[in-house]
Design a protein around this motif. Structure first.
Motif, PDB file in Angstrom:
ATOM      1  N   ILE A  61       0.837  -1.209   0.000  1.00  0.00           N
ATOM      2  CA  ILE A  61       0.000   0.000   0.000  1.00  0.00           C
ATOM      3  C   ILE A  61       0.867   1.252   0.000  1.00  0.00           C
ATOM      4  O   ILE A  61       0.561   2.243  -0.685  1.00  0.00           O
ATOM      5  N   ARG A  94       2.293   1.872  -3.407  1.00  0.00           N
ATOM      6  CA  ARG A  94       1.280   2.398  -4.322  1.00  0.00           C
ATOM      7  C   ARG A  94       0.822   3.801  -3.941  1.00  0.00           C
ATOM      8  O   ARG A  94      -0.079   4.352  -4.561  1.00  0.00           O
ATOM      9  N   LYS A  95       1.407   4.348  -2.865  1.00  0.00           N
ATOM     10  CA  LYS A  95       1.118   5.707  -2.383  1.00  0.00           C
ATOM     11  C   LYS A  95      -0.348   5.862  -1.996  1.00  0.00           C
ATOM     12  O   LYS A  95      -0.980   6.896  -2.259  1.00  0.00           O
ATOM     13  N   GLU A  96      -0.886   4.816  -1.337  1.00  0.00           N
ATOM     14  CA  GLU A  96      -2.273   4.842  -0.894  1.00  0.00           C
ATOM     15  C   GLU A  96      -2.399   4.740   0.622  1.00  0.00           C
ATOM     16  O   GLU A  96      -3.510   4.680   1.150  1.00  0.00           O
ATOM     17  N   CYS A 132      -2.677   5.845   4.290  1.00  0.00           N
ATOM     18  CA  CYS A 132      -3.105   7.030   5.025  1.00  0.00           C
ATOM     19  C   CYS A 132      -3.756   6.590   6.330  1.00  0.00           C
ATOM     20  O   CYS A 132      -4.036   5.405   6.538  1.00  0.00           O
TER      21      CYS A 132
END
Length: 228
Positions: free
Chosen positions: A163, A166-168, A170
């Motif tokens: 994750i 994939r720069k997702e 948060c």
């Protein structure tokens, strides 16, 4: 429908959660199948049957809870259920194929199909993480590298790394994952707690000894006793 079944197999091999898998397939796959005029009963049946594969295909939470409750090796349960789980998936596929072949109206082909080309970037971004997580979980368990619990921890760490890559990643995503995990596992833990209390009361009241002495007093052979 076969695509939904294949996705359910991958999700069962990754998560092992039955309820969450069925809900996710119902939210994502079911509207698309109904939009294509698939048979409603067969579409819902595929989602429920495919989602239930999480009980057989490791890492199944149900097998873990059962192994801890019945004091049976979870590792042996995983080894024993691996092949039957995939055999059951093949049986589902054969059923869908035969039904749709005999009655094409159950899954009609659309008049016009627009398929976008899939590049290597799409495969790496969408499909490769699934294979990576399955390889990590099965490799750790069947390779004897880690125990069941440790393999789950390694899979969580690998998921977070994917994750993040994939720069997702948060705070909202982590919070939702923790909350959904608590809701899914909490129900199973409460059922396990109630079953453990019931079994404890049953054993303390002498139920096990009574049943054992009753069967032994019937005067039957050990083979017949095993049938009972």
């Amino acid at each position: 429908m076969t695509v939904t079944l294949v996705i359910s197999i991958f999700m069962a091999a990754i998560s092992g959660i039955i309820g969450g898998e069925i809900v996710l397939l119902g939210l994502v796959a079911l509207p698309q199948m109904l939009r294509l005029n698939y048979d409603k009963k067969l579409a819902i049946g595929v989602i429920c049957a495919g989602g239930s594969l999480g009980t057989m295909i490791p890492p199944s939470i149900v097998l873990i809870v059962y192994g801890l409750t019945a004091e049976v090796s979870v590792h042996k349960l995983f080894l024993a259920s691996f092949v039957p789980g995939f055999v059951l998936a093949l049986a589902y596929y054969a059923y869908i194929y035969i039904r749709c072949t005999l009655n094409p109206n159950l899954a009609p082909m659309p008049d016009k199909v627009e398929v976008e080309a899939i590049g290597w970037k799409d495969i790496i971004h969408g499909f490769l993480p699934f294979l990576l997580l399955i390889f990590i979980v099965f490799g750790c368990i069947y390779g004897g590298v880690t125990s069941i619990t440790e393999a789950a921890g390694v899979a969580v760490g690998a998921t977070l790394m994917v994750i993040y890559a994939r720069k997702e990643l948060c705070k909202e995503l982590v919070w939702q994952a923790l909350k959904r995990t608590l809701l899914s596992c909490g129900i199973i833990l409460w059922v396990t707690f109630g079953a453990a209390v019931l079994i404890g009361i049953y054993n303390l009241s002498g139920g096990q000894q009574y049943v054992t002495s009753f069967i032994a007093g019937l005067g039957i052979s050990p083979l017949q006793q095993s049938w009972l």
